[in-house]
Structures are given as structure tokens and as C-alpha cells.
Write a protein that holds these residues in place. Structure first.
Motif, PDB file in Angstrom:
ATOM      1  N   THR A 171       0.949  -1.209   0.103  1.00  0.00           N
ATOM      2  CA  THR A 171       0.008   0.078  -0.048  1.00  0.00           C
ATOM      3  C   THR A 171       0.927   1.148  -0.066  1.00  0.00           C
ATOM      4  OG1 THR A 171      -0.054  -0.109   2.493  1.00  0.00           O
ATOM      5  CG2 THR A 171      -2.013  -1.036   1.217  1.00  0.00           C
ATOM      6  N   PRO A 195      -9.214   6.877   3.187  1.00  0.00           N
ATOM      7  CA  PRO A 195      -8.816   5.579   2.874  1.00  0.00           C
ATOM      8  C   PRO A 195      -7.914   5.518   1.250  1.00  0.00           C
ATOM      9  CG  PRO A 195     -11.003   5.867   2.314  1.00  0.00           C
ATOM     10  CD  PRO A 195     -10.626   6.975   2.850  1.00  0.00           C
ATOM     11  N   ALA A 199      -4.557   3.726   0.781  1.00  0.00           N
ATOM     12  CA  ALA A 199      -4.596   2.806  -0.155  1.00  0.00           C
ATOM     13  C   ALA A 199      -3.210   2.721  -1.351  1.00  0.00           C
ATOM     14  CB  ALA A 199      -5.503   2.542  -0.561  1.00  0.00           C
ATOM     15  N   GLU A 203      -8.171  -0.604  -5.586  1.00  0.00           N
ATOM     16  CA  GLU A 203      -8.756  -1.758  -5.238  1.00  0.00           C
ATOM     17  C   GLU A 203      -8.665  -2.127  -3.598  1.00  0.00           C
ATOM     18  OE1 GLU A 203      -6.276  -1.528  -7.306  1.00  0.00           O
ATOM     19  OE2 GLU A 203      -5.200  -3.347  -7.702  1.00  0.00           O
ATOM     20  N   TRP A 204      -7.904  -1.186  -2.970  1.00  0.00           N
ATOM     21  CA  TRP A 204      -7.852  -1.325  -1.450  1.00  0.00           C
ATOM     22  C   TRP A 204      -8.500  -0.311  -0.928  1.00  0.00           C
ATOM     23  CZ3 TRP A 204      -6.857  -5.825  -2.423  1.00  0.00           C
ATOM     24  CH2 TRP A 204      -5.440  -6.433  -3.148  1.00  0.00           C
ATOM     25  N   GLU A 206     -11.840   0.201  -0.640  1.00  0.00           N
ATOM     26  CA  GLU A 206     -12.994  -0.376  -0.048  1.00  0.00           C
ATOM     27  C   GLU A 206     -12.870  -0.873   1.296  1.00  0.00           C
ATOM     28  OE1 GLU A 206     -15.975  -2.491  -2.174  1.00  0.00           O
ATOM     29  OE2 GLU A 206     -15.808  -3.917  -0.414  1.00  0.00           O
ATOM     30  N   CYS A 207     -11.790  -1.697   1.374  1.00  0.00           N
ATOM     31  CA  CYS A 207     -11.668  -2.354   2.770  1.00  0.00           C
ATOM     32  C   CYS A 207     -11.103  -1.405   3.725  1.00  0.00           C
ATOM     33  CB  CYS A 207     -10.565  -3.534   2.751  1.00  0.00           C
ATOM     34  SG  CYS A 207      -8.693  -3.066   2.470  1.00  0.00           S
ATOM     35  N   LEU A 208     -10.307  -0.324   3.372  1.00  0.00           N
ATOM     36  CA  LEU A 208      -9.989   0.743   4.216  1.00  0.00           C
ATOM     37  C   LEU A 208     -10.996   1.712   4.639  1.00  0.00           C
ATOM     38  CD1 LEU A 208      -6.401   1.527   3.074  1.00  0.00           C
ATOM     39  CD2 LEU A 208      -6.951  -0.097   4.904  1.00  0.00           C
ATOM     40  N   THR A 209     -12.108   2.011   3.809  1.00  0.00           N
ATOM     41  CA  THR A 209     -13.120   2.609   4.078  1.00  0.00           C
ATOM     42  C   THR A 209     -14.008   2.029   5.191  1.00  0.00           C
ATOM     43  OG1 THR A 209     -13.370   3.608   1.634  1.00  0.00           O
ATOM     44  CG2 THR A 209     -15.244   3.611   2.848  1.00  0.00           C
ATOM     45  N   LEU A 210     -14.146   0.699   5.006  1.00  0.00           N
ATOM     46  CA  LEU A 210     -15.058   0.060   5.835  1.00  0.00           C
ATOM     47  C   LEU A 210     -14.494  -0.319   7.204  1.00  0.00           C
ATOM     48  CD1 LEU A 210     -16.585  -2.501   3.246  1.00  0.00           C
ATOM     49  CD2 LEU A 210     -17.394  -0.229   3.742  1.00  0.00           C
ATOM     50  N   SER A 211     -13.148  -0.270   7.046  1.00  0.00           N
ATOM     51  CA  SER A 211     -12.411  -0.494   8.402  1.00  0.00           C
ATOM     52  C   SER A 211     -12.468   0.948   9.269  1.00  0.00           C
ATOM     53  CB  SER A 211     -11.031  -1.067   8.401  1.00  0.00           C
ATOM     54  OG  SER A 211     -10.135  -0.219   7.525  1.00  0.00           O
ATOM     55  N   LYS A 250     -22.346   0.275   0.948  1.00  0.00           N
ATOM     56  CA  LYS A 250     -21.572  -0.839   1.739  1.00  0.00           C
ATOM     57  C   LYS A 250     -20.928  -0.004   3.312  1.00  0.00           C
ATOM     58  CE  LYS A 250     -19.640  -3.940  -1.345  1.00  0.00           C
ATOM     59  NZ  LYS A 250     -18.469  -4.910  -1.657  1.00  0.00           N
TER      60      LYS A 250
END
Ligand code: PEP
Ligand code: MN
Length: 269
Positions: A171, A195, A199, A203-204, A206-211, A250
Motif C-alpha cells: 500500500t 482511505p 491505499a 482496489e484497497w 473499499e476495505c480501508l473505507t469500511l475499516s 457498503k
């Protein structure tokens, strides 16, 4: 949660309350078409702020430095047309007075976090400030930077965790999720998560947004672009604009799971 956090008002938008405040748009304002397209989708997805840099801090001097004042004029126009507020980086003290016409929330960039003259000038300016964490700075140093602004009598400071430099290279930076809770507890100010710069690749994001949402962020600052392949800065990390609404859906579901809301706030009067 947000109970012990001071709420920061930016015009009619409250940061630090039950609603997460979504700020999104391109890294840089590049054209009227680009920023208007972004504004429309951000507003329709529940966003409250349009982001877009006009004066960019680039690592290399040959890189695109932003459209300057024309960028700010376009940012304001696109935001107003879509009932959004604006957030954009102010680089130097000289820009502050004029910036008030175009920028509702003054962003201090990661590279400027340790620039006390700028912090003090913003603290005196009456503008609400979003203070990004320096990517080589500890939470303590970040908090002290915020204190420079507060010491001038300002109450309106929001922190932004945007990733720190570690040994990891997959990242661009490493999102320090614990810093969200720690900075909130230590300073009692809202903390938002970026995020995108952490990131470095879409592609990364989304996971950082949600975390970030799960960790208790009071808002999100996300880069999105109608055509990232043509972006003049930070294209690889820009969420494709057409995919932004799904990302917000999400985020909304995770927010609900932790007792918060995304995009439920009323339109700007
Ligand atoms: C930006 O928001 O586009 C930016 C330059 O961020 P940072 O200061 O976190 O690198
Ligand atoms: Mn950027």
C-alpha cells in the motif's frame, strides 16, 4: 463512540454527530466537466462535501500543481450547484482570506502538518480546519499540531488519519486504524479517515473505507474521478465515479452496524 467528541459545525453540517460526513471528489480539480460530474454523483450518494485540490503539494516539481484560483472557482460552482460544501487544501497563509470565498473547510495537508505558522494563521482565521496527519508523525505530534490551531482560540478542528509510512510497500501508506480511536479519546475532536491516500490503489480503498467506519470515524475523505486513467494526480487510487454509490452503500451498512449513519443528513440550505 461520538459522545465525548466536540461537534464541529461547518456551515449547517455537523461533524462528530451520529451522521458520518462524506467528503469526496477528485484529488485535483481538472476541468469544469470533471468537477461537475463528480459533484453530481457525490451529492446523489449522500455526500456533504465536494473535495478537490486547486493548489497541490506534489512530490516532484514537474508534476501537475493544480489549476490554482480557477480550480477553486470551479470547485465552488460545482458544489453550490449540487448543494454541497467544499473542502480543499490551503498551502500558505497568504491564501487564507481569499480562500474563504471558495473553501468551507480548510485542509492542512500531510506535508504541512508541522508548519506552525500556517497552523496559527488558520487558527486565527475563523475557518474550520481539517488537519491531516503527517505521514511520518506520531499521534502525539499530530495532537500537538492541532493544539497550535486551538491555541489561537479556534474550536473548529477535525483530524484526518490518512496513513503513515511503514516498511510495507504493497500500500502507499499504512492506515493507522487505532489512531482514530486514540486521537478522538485524547483530544475529544472528530476524526475522519482518508482511505485513498493510505491505499494508493483503488482496489484497497473499499476495505480501508469500511475499516475506518467500523473504527469509529466521524467522516470519510475519498478520492473519486470520472475517468481515473486520465487523472492528472493520484489516478491509481481514485475510485471510478460510477462505482462510488456502491461504495457508499457498503459504508452505510457498516455504519448502521456500529450505530452511525452515512448520508442521512439534510441538504445544505
Ligand atoms: C490530498 O488530499 O490530495 C493530499 C495531497 O493529501 P495528503 O496531504 O494526505 O497527502
Ligand atoms: Mn490526492
Amino acid at each position: 463512540m461520538s459522545d465525548n467528541v466536540r461537534k464541529v459545525a461547518v456551515r449547517d453540517c455537523e461533524i462528530g454527530g451520529p451522521d458520518l460526513v462524506v467528503m469526496a471528489g477528485p484529488c485535483s480539480v481538472e476541468s469544469r466537466e470533471q468537477i461537475f460530474q463528480a459533484a453530481e454523483v457525490v451529492a446523489a450518494s449522500g455526500g456533504r462535501f465536494l473535495r478537490g485540490g486547486a493548489f497541490k503539494v506534489r512530490t516532484a516539481p514537474v508534476a501537475f500543481q493544480g489549476l490554482g484560483w480557477d480550480g477553486w472557482r470551479l470547485l465552488r460552482e460545482a458544489a453550490t450547484a449540487n448543494s454541497l460544501l467544499t473542502v480543499s487544501e490551503i498551502l500558505v497563509e497568504d491564501q487564507i482570506e481569499e480562500a474563504k470565498r471558495y473553501v468551507d473547510l480548510a485542509q492542512v495537508g500531510s506535508r504541512n502538518m508541522q508548519n506552525p505558522p500556517l497552523l496559527k494563521a488558520l487558527g486565527r482565521s475563523g475557518m474550520p480546519v481539517m488537519l491531516k496527519r503527517g505521514f511520518g508523525c506520531t499521534i502525539d505530534e499530530w495532537i500537538h499540531a492541532a493544539e497550535y490551531i486551538l491555541a489561537e482560540g479556534s474550536q473548529d478542528v477535525v483530524l484526518c488519519e490518512r496513513g503513515i509510512r511503514t516498511f510495507e510497500t504493497a500500500t502507499r501508506f499504512t492506515l493507522d486504524v487505532a489512531a482514530v480511536a486514540i486521537a478522538k479519546a485524547r483530544l475529544g475532536l472528530p476524526v475522519i479517515v482518508d482511505p485513498s491516500h493510505a491505499a494508493g490503489r483503488r482496489e484497497w480503498v473499499e476495505c480501508l473505507t469500511l475499516s475506518g467506519v467500523a473504527a469509529g470515524a466521524d467522516g470519510l475523505l475519498i478520492e473519486t474521478h470520472p475517468n481515473p486513467a486520465e487523472a492528472r494526480s493520484d489516478g491509481p487510487q481514485a475510485v471510478v465515479l460510477a462505482e462510488f454509490p456502491a461504495l457508499m452503500d457498503k459504508a452505510r451498512r457498516v455504519a448502521e452496524a456500529v450505530g452511525r449513519r452515512v448520508g442521512a443528513a439534510a441538504a445544505v440550505a
